[in-house]
Enzyme design. Sequence first.
Site, mmCIF file in Angstrom:
data_model
loop_
_atom_site.group_PDB
_atom_site.id
_atom_site.type_symbol
_atom_site.label_atom_id
_atom_site.label_comp_id
_atom_site.label_asym_id
_atom_site.label_seq_id
_atom_site.Cartn_x
_atom_site.Cartn_y
_atom_site.Cartn_z
ATOM 1 N N GLN A 35 -59.666 51.880 -52.856
ATOM 2 C CA GLN A 35 -60.460 51.760 -51.636
ATOM 3 C C GLN A 35 -59.675 52.267 -50.434
ATOM 4 O O GLN A 35 -60.210 52.940 -49.561
ATOM 5 C CB GLN A 35 -60.884 50.304 -51.447
ATOM 6 N N GLU A 90 -56.632 46.498 -59.403
ATOM 7 C CA GLU A 90 -56.236 47.895 -59.481
ATOM 8 C C GLU A 90 -55.411 48.226 -60.717
ATOM 9 O O GLU A 90 -55.568 49.288 -61.332
ATOM 10 C CB GLU A 90 -55.446 48.281 -58.219
ATOM 11 N N PHE A 127 -53.653 50.130 -51.154
ATOM 12 C CA PHE A 127 -53.883 49.174 -52.239
ATOM 13 C C PHE A 127 -53.335 49.657 -53.580
ATOM 14 O O PHE A 127 -53.364 48.930 -54.566
ATOM 15 C CB PHE A 127 -55.379 48.891 -52.378
ATOM 16 N N HIS A 180 -53.930 49.525 -43.962
ATOM 17 C CA HIS A 180 -55.020 50.467 -44.228
ATOM 18 C C HIS A 180 -54.723 51.853 -43.654
ATOM 19 O O HIS A 180 -55.639 52.655 -43.487
ATOM 20 C CB HIS A 180 -56.333 49.954 -43.636
ATOM 21 N N ALA A 186 -55.470 53.878 -49.810
ATOM 22 C CA ALA A 186 -54.234 54.252 -50.497
ATOM 23 C C ALA A 186 -53.224 53.117 -50.491
ATOM 24 O O ALA A 186 -52.423 52.981 -51.427
ATOM 25 C CB ALA A 186 -53.627 55.495 -49.844
#
Length: 674
Positions: free
Chosen positions: A435, A413, A439, A480, A437
């Site tokens: 993929q 990232e 991350f 996640h 938020a």
Amino acid sequence: MKLQNNQVKTSYPLIPYELDTSIFTNDLLLSLYEKMLLSRSIEEKMLILLRQGKVSKWFSGIGQEAISVGITLAMDAEEYILPMHRNLGVFTSRDIPLHRLFSQWQGKASGFTKGRDRSFHFGTQDYKIIGMISHLGPQLGVACGIALSDKINNIERVTAVFTGDGGSSEGDFHEALNIASVWKLPVLFCIENNGYGLSTPLSEQYNCKDLADRGVGYGMESHIIDGNNILEVYKKVKKLAIDLRKNPRPVLLEFKTFRVRGHEEASGTKYVPEEELSFWKAKDPLVNFEHFLQKEGVINEEIKSGYSNQIQSKIDVDWKLANDEATIISTDEAELKDVFKDFSSIIEPPDTVIKEKRFIDAVSEGLYQSMEKYPELIIMGQDIAAYGGVFKITDNFVARFGNDRVRNTPICESAIIAAGYGYGLNKGKAVVEMQFADFVTSGFNPIVNLLAKSHYRWGQTADVVIRLPCGGGVGAGPFHSQTNEAWFTKTPGLKVVYPAFPFDAKGLLNRAISDPNPVLFFEHKGLYRTIKQEIPEAYYELPIGEAALLKEGTQITIISYGAGVHWAIEVLNRYEEIAADIIDIRTLQPLDTQTIYKSVNKTGKVIILQEDSLFGGIASEIAAMIMENCFESLDAPVKRIGSLDTPIPFDAGLEENYLAKSRFENALIELVQF
């Protein structure tokens, strides 16, 4: 004593020059010498001024001039170079006016940052130089983005980026090398291996024989170059640049050199063994090259004196010019104005041809139409190409726009966000998908230290949108499900958008992409397939920084965004007797305070609902602003409702208890009855 880099001590002179007369004309030899002498002369002037207290700090590159000068002169003037704080020769070899450099270092208006940053923390598109930030690593990803733009547009150019032996240990270094290798980008990764990371010797930094060996792991060509030999530096880089323009690929170059002064002058060099220091001083790139040119009959004492006198005169004149320049006097208005680039044009929603769409379809349609509107726009993210992304938002995009513009990325990232910035520097636009938020933490540094500060620091836009699928209620657990928008609303220079409805999602996403400033675009994944709305099928934009008044009443003001808006509507539908203003703020930064204050002054009561955990969230800031600006209108304390101050749990029952939704109803009734 064992010398660094396995060098063997020999008699002076130590640099074995090989003069290839098919490359090195007398004019070129003199140019290389003059540029190194200019850099050295400025350095010596700065050290004197530093001792006199006339400059505040200096990072010396004495002993490393051959690398900066050799690389810069070997490249074309239109090719980007990303130097570090010890690469004065890059700036002077691109012929930046000296008085502007001096003004930059002194914080004067003729510099490049309006006094907002110092040293070499600046860039200039006029000279195709992109300056560093102190975190070092992100500029490697920036170089990848610049080179990607050239490659996609079939422009035969090379990008050179500098780092040091210390910086080569950062994760961004490895991420950038991997990206460049996978995408076959024409980047010269230039490591100045100068013996120490501040005071940490090489033996404590890495455990391979040479840093060039790291290129092997990335399937990358690599070379070791004597960084004190100007002829070797120039010849090798020139040959590689010519080849890379026709056969794009990255190359890792390790320049063996030494820093004969401290990391910065206050650090000193007491940690360096005297024998090692003496050895490298004997390999001085300027002194050795000067002796070589004398031996070859290219220069004599008269030519040397001519160059020296001319340079000293130029330095004195330009230093006086910069020193006589008035101190910058700014205002709050001027400072705030430069945080973002002004941007005002907008395309209104059309009145005809509407169709019911889910939230996720609105996001996809907006992204698709923006790709059509801006041929320079690319999308980057994990699994977004043939797979269409984990939420299928970019499904079938590759068939329409191709793999160049819809790019799968490695899991890196930080470097991808930096690459998005670099792509924007080179006349492009980039959308980067996280993929999830959650991350974004892996890319936090380039967001808050590179993108956010760019326009304020040196007037350069950061044309990047970062899409962040977020939110709970879907049983995805601590990694996640976060709504982490508050991390970024605190950072000046970032726009933060968080829509709750399909109409807003499409219009605000289009607007974010049009906007040349960095925008973080939060998309609540719990709304993707549960919320529908009739929206225009044609392209349109909505203004960033304007809230939506969804319902009007006189008893209380409810302020929320994202899923919280739907929670509030659901509760009010059960209590028709409560006459409330419901404000969907939609964009958290900039915030529409005018709409908020107008409503609070009317109702006298306010409750702020956020999905984020309570402490330190956007609700706290809004509450404070209301207390400061609407205190006399309040009939009750401002109420904040947020989720528990814990990580978000996985189990459905635990998650329901965690979320603010479970506490909003009782708090609303209590406040109405206050």
